[in-house]
Design an enzyme around this catalytic site. Structure first.
Site, PDB file in Angstrom:
ATOM      1  N   LYS A 171       9.885 -34.031  38.772  1.00  0.00           N
ATOM      2  CA  LYS A 171      10.927 -35.083  38.814  1.00  0.00           C
ATOM      3  C   LYS A 171      12.174 -34.643  38.064  1.00  0.00           C
ATOM      4  O   LYS A 171      13.152 -35.370  37.996  1.00  0.00           O
ATOM      5  CB  LYS A 171      10.397 -36.356  38.148  1.00  0.00           C
ATOM      6  CG  LYS A 171       9.180 -36.948  38.794  1.00  0.00           C
ATOM      7  CD  LYS A 171       8.824 -38.249  38.045  1.00  0.00           C
ATOM      8  CE  LYS A 171       7.343 -38.525  38.126  1.00  0.00           C
ATOM      9  NZ  LYS A 171       6.949 -39.591  37.198  1.00  0.00           N
ATOM     10  N   ARG A 214       1.711 -21.341  30.562  1.00  0.00           N
ATOM     11  CA  ARG A 214       2.163 -20.265  31.468  1.00  0.00           C
ATOM     12  C   ARG A 214       3.389 -20.781  32.207  1.00  0.00           C
ATOM     13  O   ARG A 214       3.376 -21.891  32.753  1.00  0.00           O
ATOM     14  CB  ARG A 214       1.081 -19.868  32.471  1.00  0.00           C
ATOM     15  CG  ARG A 214       1.640 -18.922  33.540  1.00  0.00           C
ATOM     16  CD  ARG A 214       0.574 -18.269  34.361  1.00  0.00           C
ATOM     17  NE  ARG A 214      -0.160 -17.285  33.587  1.00  0.00           N
ATOM     18  CZ  ARG A 214      -1.066 -16.462  34.108  1.00  0.00           C
ATOM     19  NH1 ARG A 214      -1.328 -16.487  35.402  1.00  0.00           N
ATOM     20  NH2 ARG A 214      -1.701 -15.584  33.348  1.00  0.00           N
ATOM     21  N   HIS A 274       2.431 -11.337  27.857  1.00  0.00           N
ATOM     22  CA  HIS A 274       1.141 -11.995  28.074  1.00  0.00           C
ATOM     23  C   HIS A 274       0.223 -11.514  26.934  1.00  0.00           C
ATOM     24  O   HIS A 274      -0.696 -10.720  27.134  1.00  0.00           O
ATOM     25  CB  HIS A 274       0.591 -11.569  29.443  1.00  0.00           C
ATOM     26  CG  HIS A 274      -0.550 -12.383  29.965  1.00  0.00           C
ATOM     27  ND1 HIS A 274      -1.247 -13.298  29.200  1.00  0.00           N
ATOM     28  CD2 HIS A 274      -1.137 -12.398  31.194  1.00  0.00           C
ATOM     29  CE1 HIS A 274      -2.209 -13.844  29.950  1.00  0.00           C
ATOM     30  NE2 HIS A 274      -2.158 -13.323  31.170  1.00  0.00           N
ATOM     31  N   ARG A 321      -8.009 -16.453  35.849  1.00  0.00           N
ATOM     32  CA  ARG A 321      -8.666 -15.993  34.633  1.00  0.00           C
ATOM     33  C   ARG A 321      -8.171 -16.652  33.351  1.00  0.00           C
ATOM     34  O   ARG A 321      -8.967 -17.127  32.539  1.00  0.00           O
ATOM     35  CB  ARG A 321      -8.446 -14.472  34.440  1.00  0.00           C
ATOM     36  CG  ARG A 321      -9.376 -13.602  35.191  1.00  0.00           C
ATOM     37  CD  ARG A 321      -8.614 -12.348  35.588  1.00  0.00           C
ATOM     38  NE  ARG A 321      -7.626 -12.755  36.573  1.00  0.00           N
ATOM     39  CZ  ARG A 321      -7.864 -12.750  37.872  1.00  0.00           C
ATOM     40  NH1 ARG A 321      -8.969 -12.265  38.323  1.00  0.00           N
ATOM     41  NH2 ARG A 321      -6.967 -13.195  38.730  1.00  0.00           N
ATOM     42  N   THR A 322      -6.853 -16.621  33.163  1.00  0.00           N
ATOM     43  CA  THR A 322      -6.339 -17.041  31.852  1.00  0.00           C
ATOM     44  C   THR A 322      -6.657 -18.511  31.613  1.00  0.00           C
ATOM     45  O   THR A 322      -7.168 -18.901  30.573  1.00  0.00           O
ATOM     46  CB  THR A 322      -4.820 -16.788  31.786  1.00  0.00           C
ATOM     47  OG1 THR A 322      -4.588 -15.462  32.226  1.00  0.00           O
ATOM     48  CG2 THR A 322      -4.292 -16.969  30.389  1.00  0.00           C
TER      49      THR A 322
HETATM   50  N1  ASP Z   1      -2.687 -11.894  35.819  1.00  0.00           N
HETATM   51  C1  ASP Z   1      -1.730 -11.060  35.141  1.00  0.00           C
HETATM   52  C2  ASP Z   1      -0.500 -11.875  34.796  1.00  0.00           C
HETATM   53  O1  ASP Z   1      -0.488 -13.074  35.034  1.00  0.00           O
HETATM   54  C3  ASP Z   1      -1.406  -9.849  35.962  1.00  0.00           C
HETATM   55  C4  ASP Z   1      -0.906 -10.124  37.351  1.00  0.00           C
HETATM   56  O2  ASP Z   1      -0.753 -11.294  37.744  1.00  0.00           O
HETATM   57  O3  ASP Z   1      -0.663  -9.137  38.053  1.00  0.00           O
HETATM   58  O4  ASP Z   1       0.415 -11.317  34.282  1.00  0.00           O
HETATM   59  N1   CP Z   2      -5.044 -11.503  34.149  1.00  0.00           N
HETATM   60  C1   CP Z   2      -4.540 -12.728  34.371  1.00  0.00           C
HETATM   61  O1   CP Z   2      -3.670 -13.226  33.643  1.00  0.00           O
HETATM   62  O2   CP Z   2      -5.108 -13.398  35.420  1.00  0.00           O
HETATM   63  P1   CP Z   2      -4.647 -14.801  35.992  1.00  0.00           P
HETATM   64  O3   CP Z   2      -3.228 -14.630  36.488  1.00  0.00           O
HETATM   65  O4   CP Z   2      -5.611 -15.126  37.070  1.00  0.00           O
HETATM   66  O5   CP Z   2      -4.675 -15.806  34.870  1.00  0.00           O
END
Ligand code: ASP
Ligand code: CP
Length: 308
Positions: free
Chosen positions: A81, A102, A130, A51-52
């Site tokens: 590396k 991330r 987040h 998603r993100t």
């Molecule tokens: N997608 C969210 C996160 O990356 C929640 C999860 O992974 O449970 O924090």
């Molecule tokens: N909610 C969320 O952060 O989803 P992803 O980990 O898929 O990015």
């Protein structure tokens, strides 16, 4: 004006509300599709994401900008590396106008911003924060409830769930909202969040009992037990089945309540809940697009001045 989005703690109410109002405009298609033409966003993801990452990339493309990315940064960038995050950020600065990061370490975005001329957006740092997920969560909550005197129950892995940490910091700006945390003791909210809430004078309840929350809360915010943060598989398995929301749970829930989840879900909400109108987790995903478009417009100072 924030240059970077690293932590929910950077935000005041006016900034949050400006971003939410801009998301409303985006939702009603009131935006310039070339607003970010000529700008390039780099997505650097050292942990998996659906998603993100895709919502940020889609947002940039919808606003006329470009996207560069490295497929699984931990594996395929020169981090493999041995290049440090600091050097990687310096390098990616030469190619991009904003970096969405991330990382598996809490605090990684905070470090990255020190080495970056371009804005850094924290898209999840280990068990830290987040913030853009929390913005879309808040947007979802406020689109459902115009009054602020509601009860929000957060459920599951509150120790490691970074979305909970950022969302709680935002909610602390709205003192009429009552917070209830449902978790086993071992996965209760971290000390840092506890002291933050205390410093803001926010009282909250903690319970082991999901049923109490189901009966009373207006928002049930369910979370995944964060498998990747556990050293010991047996501990993970022990907690995994503890709080499950299924069709039976719905009977206890008020008609006006909503069930949220940042996703991905594993087993903590059964799929037979999805059709219930109170289940809004896929609406959260859609709101994620509006919020991330709004965040990008904000960072490039392209939001409508009227709403400031
Ligand atoms: N997608 C969210 C996160 O990356 C929640 C999860 O992974 O449970 O924090
Ligand atoms: N909610 C969320 O952060 O989803 P992803 O980990 O898929 O990015």
């Amino acid at each position: 004006m924030l240059k970077n989005i690293v932590s929910a703690k950077q935000f005041d109410k006016a900034t949050i509300e400006h971003i939410l109002e801009t998301a409303d405009q985006v939702r009603s298609k009131n935006y310039d599709p070339n607003a970010l033409s000529g700008k390039i966003m780099a997505t650097l993801f050292y942990e998996p994401s659906t998603r993100t990452r895709l919502s940020f990339e889609s947002s940039m493309l919808r606003l006329g900008g470009g996207v560069i990315s490295t497929e699984s940064a931990a594996e395929f960038s020169s981090a493999a590396k041995g290049e440090t995050l600091e050097d990687t950020i310096r390098v990616v600065n030469a190619f991009s106008d904003v970096i969405v990061l991330r990382h598996f370490s809490a605090g990684a975005s905070e470090i990255a911003q020190r080495y970056s001329r371009v804005p850094i957006v924290n898209a999840g740092d280990g068990n830290g924060e987040h913030p853009t997920q929390a913005l879309l969560d808040l947007y979802t909550i406020f689109s459902k409830f115009s009054k602020r005197d509601i009860t929000i129950a957060m459920v599951g892995d509150l120790l490691n769930g970074r979305t909970i940490h950022s969302l709680s910091v935002f909610l602390a700006l709205y003192p009429k909202i009552k917070l209830v945390y449902v978790s086993p003791e071992a996965l209760a909210i971290p000390k840092t969040l506890r002291s933050h809430l205390k410093s803001k004078g926010i009282k909250f309840k903690e319970t082991l009992d999901l049923n109490v929350a189901l009966k009373t809360a207006d928002v049930i915010y369910q979370t995944r037990i964060q498998k990747e943060r556990f050293k010991n598989e047996t501990d993970y398995v022990k907690f995994k089945g503890l709080y499950i929301i299924d069709k039976n749970s719905l009977k206890q829930l008020k008609k006006t309540s909503i069930i949220m989840h940042p996703l991905p879900r594993i087993n903590e909400i059964t799929t037979d809940v999805d059709k219930d109108p109170r289940a809004v987790y896929f609406q959260q995903v859609q709101n994620g697009l509006y919020i991330r478009m709004s965040v990008l417009l904000y960072l490039f100072d392209k939001t409508s001045k009227k709403t400031r």
